[in-house]
Design a protein around this motif. Structure first.
Motif, PDB file in Angstrom:
ATOM      1  N   ASP A 136       0.835  -1.198   0.000  1.00  0.00           N
ATOM      2  CA  ASP A 136       0.000   0.000   0.000  1.00  0.00           C
ATOM      3  C   ASP A 136       0.872   1.251   0.000  1.00  0.00           C
ATOM      4  OD1 ASP A 136      -2.555   1.363   0.177  1.00  0.00           O
ATOM      5  OD2 ASP A 136      -2.015   1.827   2.259  1.00  0.00           O
ATOM      6  N   GLN A 137       1.927   1.250   0.801  1.00  0.00           N
ATOM      7  CA  GLN A 137       2.832   2.399   0.840  1.00  0.00           C
ATOM      8  C   GLN A 137       3.532   2.591  -0.510  1.00  0.00           C
ATOM      9  OE1 GLN A 137       3.172   4.748   3.168  1.00  0.00           O
ATOM     10  NE2 GLN A 137       1.517   3.717   4.249  1.00  0.00           N
ATOM     11  N   GLU A 146       2.323   1.722  -3.415  1.00  0.00           N
ATOM     12  CA  GLU A 146       1.315   2.257  -4.343  1.00  0.00           C
ATOM     13  C   GLU A 146       1.090   3.749  -4.106  1.00  0.00           C
ATOM     14  OE1 GLU A 146      -0.166   1.015  -7.098  1.00  0.00           O
ATOM     15  OE2 GLU A 146       1.250  -0.617  -6.783  1.00  0.00           O
ATOM     16  N   LYS A 147       1.041   4.148  -2.833  1.00  0.00           N
ATOM     17  CA  LYS A 147       0.867   5.570  -2.520  1.00  0.00           C
ATOM     18  C   LYS A 147       2.064   6.368  -3.032  1.00  0.00           C
ATOM     19  CE  LYS A 147      -2.092   5.068   1.524  1.00  0.00           C
ATOM     20  NZ  LYS A 147      -2.147   5.140   2.992  1.00  0.00           N
ATOM     21  N   SER A 148       3.261   5.845  -2.825  1.00  0.00           N
ATOM     22  CA  SER A 148       4.462   6.522  -3.302  1.00  0.00           C
ATOM     23  C   SER A 148       4.462   6.600  -4.824  1.00  0.00           C
ATOM     24  CB  SER A 148       5.721   5.794  -2.826  1.00  0.00           C
ATOM     25  OG  SER A 148       5.806   5.847  -1.425  1.00  0.00           O
ATOM     26  N   SER A 196       1.833   6.624  -6.776  1.00  0.00           N
ATOM     27  CA  SER A 196       0.832   7.619  -7.176  1.00  0.00           C
ATOM     28  C   SER A 196       1.372   9.030  -6.976  1.00  0.00           C
ATOM     29  CB  SER A 196      -0.449   7.441  -6.355  1.00  0.00           C
ATOM     30  OG  SER A 196      -1.047   6.211  -6.654  1.00  0.00           O
TER      31      SER A 196
END
Length: 126
Positions: free
Chosen positions: A75-76, A78-80, A82
């Protein structure tokens, strides 16, 4: 057969656990494994079976904790990713804006050169 503590230690993961919770659960599993091996060595098979059940539960909990950590890490990432994509898009807009400004400055520079030449010509004519 190796002594129980050695066989449990030999089965320890080679890489350190990612978190204290996973490390704690892995250590608990190694402890249960050593106790189970000791119970088997003493031929206390009821205790060995009970410890095996605890060991399986501890391993399942450690796996679940590890999987939760991996999901959080993904998840981290993917956030990074994005955020990086947004930054790249913003950079693209800024580059385009800079290009437009450069073109406008070239036009202004050309006009200034024309005006300077015209002024010089007018001054010579006087």
């Amino acid at each position: 057969r190796p002594p129980p503590a050695e066989s449990a230690a030999a089965r320890q993961p080679k890489q350190p656990a990612d978190s204290s919770r996973v490390a704690e659960l892995v250590a608990r599993g190694a402890e249960l494994e050593a106790k189970r091996d000791a119970a088997v060595a003493c031929e206390d098979f009821e205790e060995a079976a009970r410890l095996k059940e605890e060991l399986v539960a501890a391993q399942a909990e450690a796996l679940a904790a590890w999987e939760a950590e991996q999901a959080e890490a993904r998840d981290q990432v993917e956030k990074s990713k994005s955020a990086l994509e947004a930054a790249e898009a913003s950079l693209g807009v800024a580059k385009q804006s800079l290009y437009v400004e450069e073109e406008a400055l070239k036009e202004v520079d050309a006009l200034l050169k024309q005006n300077t030449a015209a002024i010089r010509a007018a001054v010579k004519d006087e």
